[in-house]
Design a protein around this motif. Structure first.
Motif, short mmCIF file in Angstrom:
data_model
loop_
_atom_site.label_atom_id
_atom_site.label_comp_id
_atom_site.label_asym_id
_atom_site.label_seq_id
_atom_site.Cartn_x
_atom_site.Cartn_y
_atom_site.Cartn_z
N VAL A 237 0.87 -1.18 0.00
CA VAL A 237 0.00 0.00 0.00
C VAL A 237 0.90 1.22 0.00
N THR A 238 0.72 2.09 -1.00
CA THR A 238 1.54 3.29 -1.13
C THR A 238 0.65 4.52 -0.94
N ILE A 239 1.11 5.43 -0.10
CA ILE A 239 0.36 6.65 0.20
C ILE A 239 1.23 7.84 -0.20
N TYR A 240 0.68 8.71 -1.02
CA TYR A 240 1.46 9.82 -1.58
C TYR A 240 1.26 11.07 -0.74
N SER A 241 2.32 11.89 -0.66
CA SER A 241 2.29 13.03 0.25
C SER A 241 1.85 14.33 -0.42
N LYS A 242 1.96 14.40 -1.75
CA LYS A 242 1.52 15.62 -2.44
C LYS A 242 1.28 15.29 -3.90
N GLU A 243 0.67 16.19 -4.62
CA GLU A 243 0.33 15.92 -6.02
C GLU A 243 1.60 15.85 -6.88
N PHE A 244 1.54 15.01 -7.90
CA PHE A 244 2.69 14.86 -8.79
C PHE A 244 2.23 14.22 -10.11
N GLN A 245 3.11 14.29 -11.10
CA GLN A 245 2.88 13.66 -12.40
C GLN A 245 3.78 12.44 -12.50
N ALA A 246 3.26 11.38 -13.08
CA ALA A 246 4.04 10.15 -13.24
C ALA A 246 3.77 9.53 -14.59
N LYS A 247 4.70 8.70 -15.03
CA LYS A 247 4.52 7.90 -16.24
C LYS A 247 4.46 6.44 -15.83
N LEU A 248 3.43 5.73 -16.27
CA LEU A 248 3.27 4.32 -15.97
C LEU A 248 3.26 3.52 -17.27
N LYS A 249 3.97 2.40 -17.28
CA LYS A 249 4.00 1.54 -18.45
C LYS A 249 2.93 0.47 -18.30
N ILE A 250 1.82 0.65 -19.02
CA ILE A 250 0.67 -0.24 -18.91
C ILE A 250 0.44 -0.91 -20.25
N ASN A 251 0.42 -2.24 -20.25
CA ASN A 251 0.25 -3.02 -21.50
C ASN A 251 1.28 -2.62 -22.55
N GLY A 252 2.51 -2.37 -22.09
CA GLY A 252 3.59 -2.07 -23.02
C GLY A 252 3.67 -0.64 -23.48
N HIS A 253 2.79 0.24 -23.02
CA HIS A 253 2.77 1.64 -23.46
C HIS A 253 2.86 2.57 -22.25
N TRP A 254 3.68 3.60 -22.39
CA TRP A 254 3.81 4.60 -21.33
C TRP A 254 2.61 5.53 -21.34
N GLN A 255 2.04 5.77 -20.16
CA GLN A 255 0.89 6.66 -20.02
C GLN A 255 1.17 7.67 -18.93
N ASN A 256 0.73 8.91 -19.13
CA ASN A 256 0.88 9.96 -18.12
C ASN A 256 -0.29 9.90 -17.14
N LYS A 257 0.03 10.04 -15.87
CA LYS A 257 -1.00 10.05 -14.84
C LYS A 257 -0.74 11.20 -13.87
N SER A 258 -1.81 11.83 -13.43
CA SER A 258 -1.72 12.89 -12.42
C SER A 258 -2.22 12.35 -11.09
N TYR A 259 -1.42 12.50 -10.05
CA TYR A 259 -1.79 12.03 -8.72
C TYR A 259 -2.00 13.21 -7.78
N ALA A 260 -3.00 13.09 -6.92
CA ALA A 260 -3.27 14.10 -5.89
C ALA A 260 -2.67 13.64 -4.57
N ALA A 261 -2.56 14.57 -3.64
CA ALA A 261 -1.98 14.25 -2.34
C ALA A 261 -2.84 13.26 -1.56
N ILE B 235 4.79 6.94 1.62
CA ILE B 235 4.61 5.98 2.71
C ILE B 235 4.35 4.63 2.06
N HIS B 236 5.15 3.64 2.44
CA HIS B 236 4.95 2.27 1.95
C HIS B 236 4.58 1.39 3.14
N ILE B 237 3.51 0.63 2.99
CA ILE B 237 3.15 -0.36 3.99
C ILE B 237 3.11 -1.71 3.29
N GLY B 238 3.93 -2.64 3.75
CA GLY B 238 3.95 -3.98 3.20
C GLY B 238 3.23 -4.94 4.13
N ILE B 239 2.30 -5.71 3.60
CA ILE B 239 1.52 -6.66 4.40
C ILE B 239 1.70 -8.06 3.83
#
Length: 297
Positions: A59-83, A107-111
């Motif tokens: 479980v990952t908890i983000y501290s503030k908004e940011f832009q990220a690129k995720l490789k989904i099904n072989g293609h890079w996609q831009n995503k906007s994350y909020a805090a 914040i990372h929580i591993g279960i």
């Protein structure tokens, strides 16, 4: 405002978590003896994570908004994350590669899957448990639990293990309720613990106040899951297990301080790793420091 305080009690990390954990490491729970969960807080920029299949539920908890690129099904996609966003990456499922260039706290929580099974002890078919991946979701309860864990470790270090474990169990129950492929209904029982089980649990607590007590081991004494034990124990006593343990430790400390023992000896005998934390908790409950209490006897 993000803290820069660092706890180095055990900087080692589970091998299967390492790809998820950027550096620098700011807060980390010890790996061993934590009954199936791991907490870490990092601050990082220019973060790149390859496609990964974790052995734990992450479980990952983000501290503030940011832009990220995720490789989904072989293609890079831009995503906007909020805090207020969180990510959930189930064990043994492929998590996409990700890149970002912003300064960000994670914040990372591993279960451990075994912890999920242990919490779901009363469910009919624990083999049917499967958590659904969430690349981005809004979940105020998960965010609150993560921030509470972070604050507790920053404030009290690892003397609050029982409290931290209780919060991790709450998170596990929430994952089962909201993010499982099977919509489990977690049964709620009323009436508290049977008297003999309550007596067994209290006796075990009082016999082991010098130990780093865990919710799982106390629950195992009365052959219950941690979730149901915590719920029924609170119904019986009016307070949560971690609060009850603290109350017992302070009462035992008052007795020991009247003996020919130093404050540091007493703090160790009632299960505090830190004398300063012992003094803080003692003062909160009694109104004076252990040293002042001892002098007034």
């Amino acid at each position: 405002m993000q803290t820069q305080q660092t706890f180095r009690i055990n900087a080692a990390q589970p091998d299967n978590l390492k790809p998820f954990l950027p550096k620098p490491l700011i807060i980390s729970t010890p790996v061993a003896g934590w009954n199936g969960f791991y907490f870490a807080y990092h601050r990082q920029s220019n973060y790149k994570l390859p496609e990964t299949s974790p052995f734990q539920h992450i479980v990952t908890i983000y501290s503030k908004e940011f832009q990220a690129k995720l490789k989904i099904n072989g293609h890079w996609q831009n995503k906007s994350y909020a805090a207020t966003d969180v990510g959930i990456f189930p064990a043994h499922q492929i998590s996409p590669a990700v890149q970002f260039e912003h300064d960000l706290g994670f914040i990372h929580i591993g279960i451990e899957p075994a912890m999920i099974t242990r919490v779901a002890y009363e469910l009919v078919d624990t083999d049917a448990i499967e958590i659904v991946q969430q690349l981005q979701t809004h979940d105020p309860l998960i965010q609150q639990i993560g921030l509470t864990l972070k604050q507790e470790i920053e404030t009290n270090g690892f003397d609050s293990y029982l409290y931290l474990e209780s919060a991790a169990n709450m998170l596990t129950v929430h994952l089962l309720k909201r993010y499982s492929t099977h919509k489990f209904i977690i049964r709620e029982y009323n009436g508290g613990l049977p008297k003999y089980k309550l007596k067994e649990a209290i006796a075990y607590i009082n016999d082991n106040l010098d130990q780093n007590l865990s919710l799982a081991e106390i629950a195992a004494i009365v052959q219950m899951s941690p979730h149901y034990f915590a719920s029924l124990f609170k119904q019986s006593t009016g307070i949560a297990p971690h609060q009850y343990v603290t109350k017992c430790r302070i009462e035992r400390a008052k007795y020991l301080l009247a003996q020919e023992l130093s404050v540091i000896q007493v703090s160790q005998l009632v299960g505090f790793q830190s004398q300063s934390h012992f003094a803080k908790v003692f003062r909160k409950y009694i109104g004076v420091t252990p040293q002042a209490f001892k002098k007034a006897l």
